[in-house]
Design a protein around this motif. Sequence first.
Motif, PDB file in Angstrom:
ATOM      1  N   ASP A 131      37.175  45.829  47.388  1.00 39.93           N
ATOM      2  CA  ASP A 131      36.169  45.121  46.562  1.00 39.93           C
ATOM      3  C   ASP A 131      36.371  43.608  46.632  1.00 39.93           C
ATOM      4  O   ASP A 131      35.406  42.853  46.698  1.00 39.93           O
ATOM      5  CB  ASP A 131      36.274  45.632  45.127  1.00 39.93           C
ATOM      6  N   ASP A 132      37.629  43.184  46.629  1.00 44.57           N
ATOM      7  CA  ASP A 132      37.882  41.728  46.684  1.00 44.57           C
ATOM      8  C   ASP A 132      37.480  41.146  48.040  1.00 44.57           C
ATOM      9  O   ASP A 132      36.935  40.032  48.101  1.00 44.57           O
ATOM     10  CB  ASP A 132      39.377  41.462  46.444  1.00 44.57           C
ATOM     11  N   LYS A 135      33.749  40.752  48.115  1.00 47.16           N
ATOM     12  CA  LYS A 135      33.301  39.588  47.332  1.00 47.16           C
ATOM     13  C   LYS A 135      33.514  38.281  48.100  1.00 47.16           C
ATOM     14  O   LYS A 135      32.752  37.314  47.935  1.00 47.16           O
ATOM     15  CB  LYS A 135      34.039  39.542  46.003  1.00 47.16           C
ATOM     16  N   TYR A 221      28.302  36.358  41.188  1.00 46.06           N
ATOM     17  CA  TYR A 221      29.590  36.258  41.874  1.00 46.06           C
ATOM     18  C   TYR A 221      30.302  34.948  41.552  1.00 46.06           C
ATOM     19  O   TYR A 221      31.030  34.402  42.388  1.00 46.06           O
ATOM     20  CB  TYR A 221      29.399  36.404  43.372  1.00 46.06           C
TER      21      TYR A 221
END
Length: 222
Positions: A131-132, A135, A221
């Motif tokens: 997920d990081d 992003k 974000y």
Amino acid sequence: MLGTIILSIFIFFIVLIIFLEYRNEKKYQEKRRNRQKPTRVRKPTRTQAPTKAPREPRPAPKVEPKPEPIPEPKVEVKPEPVPEPPKEVIPEPVVEPVAAPVEEPVEAKELPEANYPPFTHVRLVEMGLSDDEAKEFVAELIPQLEEQIPLIEEALNIPDFHQMERLTHSIKGSATNIGTGGISDLLVDCNTYLKEGTDKDIANAYFEHLKHYTQELKTQYA
């Protein structure tokens, strides 16, 4: 000696004859002048009284005043009116009524509503990224969008639809590779329209949605 005496006597007689002729001629001229002069009447002196009595002045004749003439009454003679020439009748131009232009009904343009679901990076996670890490890819997309937006606006003001299509195509690939919904779906529809569409109002509507969804992505974000 005798001759001289005789000559002297002869000259004396000649002179004497000339003198007597001259004196006779003078007397004759004097008598002639006296005959031609008028006899003058002596005026009585102041001391002498007039011989005749002065005449009495005659009375001046009486002049009867003439009667003043009676003025005749003035009769005003009015000039006869001069008939005016007949005025030329100029027919007024016939102005035909101009029919008002019939306004054709303007078809209402169907502007893009852009009701897209929120953007998600699930595709990157399905590809095996964390997920990081997903992003981080989305964070790299935001500066690309902010860099292209002023260039798209400049092409829209011309308008240059070919340039707008080229610019949106470059960021469409990055957005669709990262995720779906939101900015990704908007860029697909916008780029598809700019390939053939030339309506500035529709292009401007897509541009406003582009700015909105870019700001939404930054908030999501942050």
